[in-house]
Design a protein around this motif. Structure first.
Motif, PDB file in Angstrom:
ATOM      1  N   GLY A  18       1.168  -1.261  -0.135  1.00 13.86           N
ATOM      2  CA  GLY A  18       0.366   0.028  -0.378  1.00 13.86           C
ATOM      3  C   GLY A  18       1.019   1.374   0.155  1.00 13.86           C
ATOM      4  N   LEU A  19       2.019   1.449   1.131  1.00 16.35           N
ATOM      5  CA  LEU A  19       2.667   2.230   0.833  1.00 16.35           C
ATOM      6  C   LEU A  19       3.504   2.599  -0.685  1.00 16.35           C
ATOM      7  N   VAL A  20       3.744   1.562  -1.090  1.00 17.06           N
ATOM      8  CA  VAL A  20       4.844   1.319  -2.242  1.00 17.06           C
ATOM      9  C   VAL A  20       3.997   1.707  -3.561  1.00 17.06           C
ATOM     10  N   TRP A  21       3.172   1.473  -3.582  1.00 18.94           N
ATOM     11  CA  TRP A  21       2.011   1.828  -4.679  1.00 18.94           C
ATOM     12  C   TRP A  21       1.198   3.467  -4.545  1.00 18.94           C
ATOM     13  N   GLY A  22       1.459   3.332  -3.254  1.00 16.32           N
ATOM     14  CA  GLY A  22       0.806   5.010  -3.158  1.00 16.32           C
ATOM     15  C   GLY A  22       1.829   6.037  -3.699  1.00 16.32           C
ATOM     16  N   ALA A  23       3.327   5.597  -3.414  1.00 12.33           N
ATOM     17  CA  ALA A  23       4.285   7.045  -3.550  1.00 12.33           C
ATOM     18  C   ALA A  23       4.331   6.442  -4.658  1.00 12.33           C
ATOM     19  N   VAL A 142       1.607 -12.865  -1.341  1.00 10.79           N
ATOM     20  CA  VAL A 142       0.430 -12.511  -1.090  1.00 10.79           C
ATOM     21  C   VAL A 142      -0.354 -13.301  -1.997  1.00 10.79           C
ATOM     22  N   VAL A 143      -0.651 -13.138  -2.760  1.00 10.90           N
ATOM     23  CA  VAL A 143      -1.452 -13.636  -4.058  1.00 10.90           C
ATOM     24  C   VAL A 143      -1.808 -15.240  -3.526  1.00 10.90           C
ATOM     25  N   ARG A 144      -0.002 -15.990  -4.002  1.00 10.65           N
ATOM     26  CA  ARG A 144      -0.325 -17.860  -3.687  1.00 10.65           C
ATOM     27  C   ARG A 144      -0.869 -17.894  -2.396  1.00 10.65           C
ATOM     28  N   MET A 151      -5.641  -9.622  -1.048  1.00 10.95           N
ATOM     29  CA  MET A 151      -4.108  -8.668  -1.413  1.00 10.95           C
ATOM     30  C   MET A 151      -5.372  -7.817  -2.310  1.00 10.95           C
ATOM     31  N   THR A 152      -6.467  -7.657  -2.319  1.00 16.55           N
ATOM     32  CA  THR A 152      -7.556  -6.925  -2.564  1.00 16.55           C
ATOM     33  C   THR A 152      -7.608  -5.737  -1.080  1.00 16.55           C
ATOM     34  N   LEU A 153      -7.294  -6.197   0.237  1.00 10.44           N
ATOM     35  CA  LEU A 153      -7.163  -4.807   1.021  1.00 10.44           C
ATOM     36  C   LEU A 153      -5.369  -3.717   1.357  1.00 10.44           C
ATOM     37  N   THR A 154      -4.652  -4.018   0.087  1.00 11.30           N
ATOM     38  CA  THR A 154      -4.018  -2.910  -0.376  1.00 11.30           C
ATOM     39  C   THR A 154      -4.590  -1.913  -0.976  1.00 11.30           C
ATOM     40  N   ASN A 155      -5.873  -2.315  -1.528  1.00 15.48           N
ATOM     41  CA  ASN A 155      -6.312  -1.308  -2.627  1.00 15.48           C
ATOM     42  C   ASN A 155      -6.402   0.401  -1.980  1.00 15.48           C
ATOM     43  N   TYR A 156      -7.014  -0.379  -1.000  1.00 14.75           N
ATOM     44  CA  TYR A 156      -8.049   0.981   0.094  1.00 14.75           C
ATOM     45  C   TYR A 156      -6.416   1.526   0.782  1.00 14.75           C
ATOM     46  N   GLN A 157      -5.346   1.115   0.691  1.00 11.88           N
ATOM     47  CA  GLN A 157      -4.411   2.111   1.062  1.00 11.88           C
ATOM     48  C   GLN A 157      -3.802   2.862   0.311  1.00 11.88           C
ATOM     49  N   GLY A 188     -13.675   2.268   7.673  1.00  9.57           N
ATOM     50  CA  GLY A 188     -14.149   1.310   7.018  1.00  9.57           C
ATOM     51  C   GLY A 188     -13.270  -0.487   6.973  1.00  9.57           C
ATOM     52  N   LEU A 189     -11.914  -0.132   6.511  1.00  7.74           N
ATOM     53  CA  LEU A 189     -10.829  -1.323   5.926  1.00  7.74           C
ATOM     54  C   LEU A 189      -9.958  -1.673   8.057  1.00  7.74           C
ATOM     55  N   GLY A 190     -10.746  -0.770   9.081  1.00 11.60           N
ATOM     56  CA  GLY A 190     -10.694  -1.493   9.726  1.00 11.60           C
ATOM     57  C   GLY A 190     -11.683  -2.263  10.569  1.00 11.60           C
ATOM     58  N   LEU A 191     -12.818  -1.904  10.187  1.00  8.26           N
ATOM     59  CA  LEU A 191     -13.622  -2.090  10.727  1.00  8.26           C
ATOM     60  C   LEU A 191     -14.425  -3.509   9.777  1.00  8.26           C
ATOM     61  N   SER A 192     -14.062  -3.575   8.845  1.00  8.28           N
ATOM     62  CA  SER A 192     -13.783  -5.163   8.052  1.00  8.28           C
ATOM     63  C   SER A 192     -12.899  -6.542   8.234  1.00  8.28           C
ATOM     64  N   GLN A 193     -12.208  -5.745   8.655  1.00  6.59           N
ATOM     65  CA  GLN A 193     -10.874  -6.479   9.551  1.00  6.59           C
ATOM     66  C   GLN A 193     -10.849  -6.429  10.864  1.00  6.59           C
ATOM     67  N   PHE A 194     -11.641  -6.306  11.392  1.00  5.78           N
ATOM     68  CA  PHE A 194     -11.489  -5.802  13.153  1.00  5.78           C
ATOM     69  C   PHE A 194     -11.455  -7.064  14.059  1.00  5.78           C
ATOM     70  N   GLY A 195     -11.909  -8.515  13.514  1.00  3.70           N
ATOM     71  CA  GLY A 195     -11.817  -9.778  14.346  1.00  3.70           C
ATOM     72  C   GLY A 195     -10.540 -10.307  13.528  1.00  3.70           C
ATOM     73  N   LYS A 196      -9.928  -9.939  12.707  1.00  2.00           N
ATOM     74  CA  LYS A 196      -8.835 -10.508  11.812  1.00  2.00           C
ATOM     75  C   LYS A 196      -7.803  -9.445  13.130  1.00  2.00           C
ATOM     76  N   LEU A 197      -7.450  -8.175  12.619  1.00  2.00           N
ATOM     77  CA  LEU A 197      -6.976  -7.503  13.370  1.00  2.00           C
ATOM     78  C   LEU A 197      -7.040  -8.055  14.101  1.00  2.00           C
ATOM     79  N   SER A 198      -8.042  -7.862  15.252  1.00  2.00           N
ATOM     80  CA  SER A 198      -7.806  -8.489  16.931  1.00  2.00           C
ATOM     81  C   SER A 198      -7.291  -9.948  16.922  1.00  2.00           C
ATOM     82  N   ARG A 199      -7.519 -10.467  16.404  1.00  2.30           N
ATOM     83  CA  ARG A 199      -6.833 -12.280  16.889  1.00  2.30           C
ATOM     84  C   ARG A 199      -5.323 -11.675  16.405  1.00  2.30           C
ATOM     85  N   LEU A 200      -4.748 -11.119  15.218  1.00  3.17           N
ATOM     86  CA  LEU A 200      -3.502 -10.565  14.898  1.00  3.17           C
ATOM     87  C   LEU A 200      -2.866  -9.984  16.414  1.00  3.17           C
TER      88      LEU A 200
END
Length: 205
Positions: A18-23, A142-144, A151-157, A188-200
Protein backbone atom coordinates in the motif's frame (compact mmCIF):
# COMPACT_ATOMS: atom_id res chain seq x y z
CA UNK A 1 -5.04 -20.51 3.71
CA UNK A 2 -8.21 -18.90 5.11
CA UNK A 3 -8.22 -15.18 5.86
CA UNK A 4 -9.03 -16.01 9.51
CA UNK A 5 -5.55 -17.45 9.92
CA UNK A 6 -3.52 -14.87 8.02
CA UNK A 7 0.03 -14.77 9.38
CA UNK A 8 1.45 -11.41 10.56
CA UNK A 9 3.99 -11.34 7.73
CA UNK A 10 1.20 -11.11 5.16
CA UNK A 11 -0.32 -8.11 6.93
CA UNK A 12 3.10 -6.50 6.81
CA UNK A 13 3.38 -7.30 3.10
CA UNK A 14 0.08 -5.66 2.16
CA UNK A 15 0.91 -2.63 4.31
CA UNK A 16 4.23 -2.35 2.47
CA UNK A 17 2.51 -2.71 -0.92
CA UNK A 18 0.00 0.00 0.00
CA UNK A 19 2.81 2.41 0.91
CA UNK A 20 4.96 1.54 -2.12
CA UNK A 21 2.14 1.75 -4.65
CA UNK A 22 0.82 4.93 -3.04
CA UNK A 23 4.25 6.55 -3.33
CA UNK A 24 4.37 5.50 -6.99
CA UNK A 25 1.98 8.28 -7.98
CA UNK A 26 4.33 10.89 -6.51
CA UNK A 27 7.27 9.50 -8.46
CA UNK A 28 5.27 9.20 -11.67
CA UNK A 29 4.28 12.85 -11.46
CA UNK A 30 7.94 13.85 -11.10
CA UNK A 31 9.11 11.51 -13.86
CA UNK A 32 6.56 12.81 -16.37
CA UNK A 33 8.41 16.13 -16.38
CA UNK A 34 11.14 14.44 -18.41
CA UNK A 35 9.64 11.43 -20.19
CA UNK A 36 6.46 10.48 -22.05
CA UNK A 37 3.84 8.23 -20.38
CA UNK A 38 4.26 5.12 -22.55
CA UNK A 39 8.03 5.14 -22.31
CA UNK A 40 7.82 5.69 -18.56
CA UNK A 41 5.65 2.57 -18.36
CA UNK A 42 8.12 0.70 -20.56
CA UNK A 43 11.00 1.88 -18.38
CA UNK A 44 9.29 0.63 -15.24
CA UNK A 45 8.98 -2.86 -16.65
CA UNK A 46 12.11 -3.29 -18.21
CA UNK A 47 -15.86 10.59 -8.02
CA UNK A 48 -12.96 12.48 -10.39
CA UNK A 49 -12.41 9.39 -12.46
CA UNK A 50 -15.90 9.62 -13.93
CA UNK A 51 -15.91 13.34 -14.70
CA UNK A 52 -15.77 14.14 -18.40
CA UNK A 53 -12.65 16.00 -19.52
CA UNK A 54 -13.69 16.44 -23.13
CA UNK A 55 -10.45 14.90 -24.39
CA UNK A 56 -10.72 13.06 -27.69
CA UNK A 57 -9.13 9.89 -26.31
CA UNK A 58 -11.06 9.89 -23.03
CA UNK A 59 -13.24 6.82 -23.88
CA UNK A 60 -10.10 4.84 -24.67
CA UNK A 61 -8.54 5.90 -21.37
CA UNK A 62 -11.59 4.76 -19.44
CA UNK A 63 -11.63 1.47 -21.33
CA UNK A 64 -7.94 1.03 -20.51
CA UNK A 65 -8.62 1.60 -16.78
CA UNK A 66 -11.42 -0.96 -16.78
CA UNK A 67 -9.27 -3.40 -18.71
CA UNK A 68 -6.40 -2.95 -16.24
CA UNK A 69 -8.73 -3.69 -13.31
CA UNK A 70 -10.04 -6.78 -15.08
CA UNK A 71 -6.50 -7.95 -15.85
CA UNK A 72 -5.47 -7.57 -12.21
CA UNK A 73 -8.48 -9.61 -11.10
CA UNK A 74 -7.95 -12.39 -13.62
CA UNK A 75 -4.18 -12.52 -13.05
CA UNK A 76 -4.65 -12.79 -9.27
CA UNK A 77 -7.02 -15.73 -9.66
CA UNK A 78 -4.76 -17.47 -12.18
CA UNK A 79 -1.69 -16.82 -10.01
CA UNK A 80 -3.44 -18.44 -7.07
CA UNK A 81 -4.50 -21.48 -9.09
CA UNK A 82 -1.11 -22.22 -10.67
CA UNK A 83 0.74 -25.35 -9.51
CA UNK A 84 3.68 -24.89 -7.10
CA UNK A 85 6.29 -22.64 -8.70
CA UNK A 86 9.12 -20.39 -7.55
CA UNK A 87 7.56 -16.95 -6.79
CA UNK A 88 10.64 -15.07 -7.99
CA UNK A 89 10.56 -16.80 -11.35
CA UNK A 90 6.80 -16.29 -11.65
CA UNK A 91 7.11 -12.57 -10.89
CA UNK A 92 9.93 -12.27 -13.44
CA UNK A 93 7.85 -13.98 -16.14
CA UNK A 94 5.04 -11.47 -15.57
CA UNK A 95 7.46 -8.60 -16.14
CA UNK A 96 8.99 -10.19 -19.24
CA UNK A 97 5.53 -10.64 -20.77
CA UNK A 98 4.76 -7.02 -19.93
CA UNK A 99 7.94 -5.95 -21.75
CA UNK A 100 6.85 -7.62 -24.96
CA UNK A 101 3.54 -5.76 -24.81
CA UNK A 102 4.48 -2.27 -23.62
CA UNK A 103 7.64 -1.71 -25.68
CA UNK A 104 5.95 -2.09 -29.10
CA UNK A 105 2.97 -0.06 -27.85
CA UNK A 106 5.27 2.73 -26.67
CA UNK A 107 7.19 2.74 -29.97
CA UNK A 108 4.03 2.83 -32.09
CA UNK A 109 2.38 5.50 -29.96
CA UNK A 110 5.26 7.85 -29.14
CA UNK A 111 8.08 6.84 -31.48
CA UNK A 112 11.61 6.01 -30.37
CA UNK A 113 12.46 7.10 -26.82
CA UNK A 114 14.26 10.37 -26.20
CA UNK A 115 17.13 10.19 -23.71
CA UNK A 116 15.81 11.81 -20.52
CA UNK A 117 17.86 13.79 -18.02
CA UNK A 118 19.65 12.09 -15.10
CA UNK A 119 16.92 12.99 -12.59
CA UNK A 120 14.22 11.38 -14.71
CA UNK A 121 16.40 8.31 -15.29
CA UNK A 122 16.90 7.92 -11.55
CA UNK A 123 13.17 8.18 -10.85
CA UNK A 124 12.40 5.69 -13.63
CA UNK A 125 14.99 3.28 -12.17
CA UNK A 126 13.39 3.55 -8.71
CA UNK A 127 9.96 2.98 -10.25
CA UNK A 128 11.24 -0.09 -12.06
CA UNK A 129 13.05 -1.65 -9.11
CA UNK A 130 10.73 -0.98 -6.17
CA UNK A 131 7.03 -0.48 -7.08
CA UNK A 132 7.30 -2.67 -10.18
CA UNK A 133 9.80 -5.51 -9.68
CA UNK A 134 9.97 -5.83 -5.87
CA UNK A 135 6.29 -5.06 -5.33
CA UNK A 136 5.29 -7.54 -8.03
CA UNK A 137 7.23 -10.25 -6.19
CA UNK A 138 5.45 -9.36 -2.93
CA UNK A 139 2.12 -9.42 -4.75
CA UNK A 140 2.81 -12.90 -6.11
CA UNK A 141 3.74 -14.16 -2.64
CA UNK A 142 0.64 -12.67 -1.01
CA UNK A 143 -1.73 -13.95 -3.71
CA UNK A 144 -0.18 -17.42 -3.71
CA UNK A 145 -0.04 -17.86 0.04
CA UNK A 146 -2.80 -15.64 1.47
CA UNK A 147 -5.20 -15.41 -1.48
CA UNK A 148 -6.53 -12.80 -3.95
CA UNK A 149 -9.27 -11.61 -1.59
CA UNK A 150 -6.77 -10.70 1.10
CA UNK A 151 -4.63 -8.98 -1.53
CA UNK A 152 -7.47 -6.54 -2.31
CA UNK A 153 -6.90 -4.88 1.08
CA UNK A 154 -3.90 -3.19 -0.51
CA UNK A 155 -6.15 -1.20 -2.84
CA UNK A 156 -7.81 0.68 0.02
CA UNK A 157 -4.48 1.95 1.30
CA UNK A 158 -3.06 3.22 -2.00
CA UNK A 159 -5.15 6.43 -2.31
CA UNK A 160 -4.49 7.29 1.34
CA UNK A 161 -0.72 7.06 0.92
CA UNK A 162 -0.84 8.83 -2.45
CA UNK A 163 -2.72 11.81 -1.00
CA UNK A 164 -0.59 12.04 2.15
CA UNK A 165 2.75 11.78 0.32
CA UNK A 166 1.60 14.21 -2.37
CA UNK A 167 0.73 16.76 0.30
CA UNK A 168 3.97 16.26 2.25
CA UNK A 169 6.48 16.14 -0.61
CA UNK A 170 4.76 18.02 -3.46
CA UNK A 171 2.80 20.58 -1.47
CA UNK A 172 -0.52 19.46 -2.95
CA UNK A 173 -3.77 20.63 -1.38
CA UNK A 174 -5.28 18.52 1.38
CA UNK A 175 -8.86 19.78 1.77
CA UNK A 176 -11.16 18.75 4.58
CA UNK A 177 -13.23 16.58 2.23
CA UNK A 178 -10.13 14.56 1.37
CA UNK A 179 -9.21 14.12 5.03
CA UNK A 180 -12.74 12.93 5.72
CA UNK A 181 -12.51 10.48 2.82
CA UNK A 182 -9.24 9.07 4.21
CA UNK A 183 -10.81 8.62 7.65
CA UNK A 184 -13.73 6.79 6.05
CA UNK A 185 -11.40 4.53 4.04
CA UNK A 186 -9.26 3.62 7.04
CA UNK A 187 -12.31 3.30 9.30
CA UNK A 188 -14.03 0.97 6.84
CA UNK A 189 -10.88 -1.07 6.43
CA UNK A 190 -10.44 -1.39 10.19
CA UNK A 191 -14.11 -2.24 10.69
CA UNK A 192 -14.17 -4.92 8.00
CA UNK A 193 -11.02 -6.54 9.36
CA UNK A 194 -11.66 -5.92 13.07
CA UNK A 195 -11.91 -9.58 14.01
CA UNK A 196 -8.76 -10.58 12.16
CA UNK A 197 -6.80 -7.60 13.45
CA UNK A 198 -7.91 -8.34 17.01
CA UNK A 199 -6.70 -11.91 16.70
CA UNK A 200 -3.46 -10.70 15.12
CA UNK A 201 -2.59 -8.26 17.91
CA UNK A 202 -3.98 -10.58 20.57
CA UNK A 203 -1.64 -13.28 19.29
CA UNK A 204 1.31 -10.88 19.45
CA UNK A 205 0.47 -9.76 23.00
Amino acid sequence: MSTSSIAPRYWLMIATLGLVWGATFLLIKLALDGITPFWLAAGRIGGKAFEASGAALEPYGRAACLSAAACYSVSSILTRRLPPVDPLGLAAIFLVIGCFIIFPAAWLTEGPPVMPDNRTLLIAAVLGLIPTAAANLLRVIVVREAGPTFMTLTNYQVPVWAVVLGAVFLGEDLPTSMLLAMVMILGGLGLSQFGKLSRLFGRGG
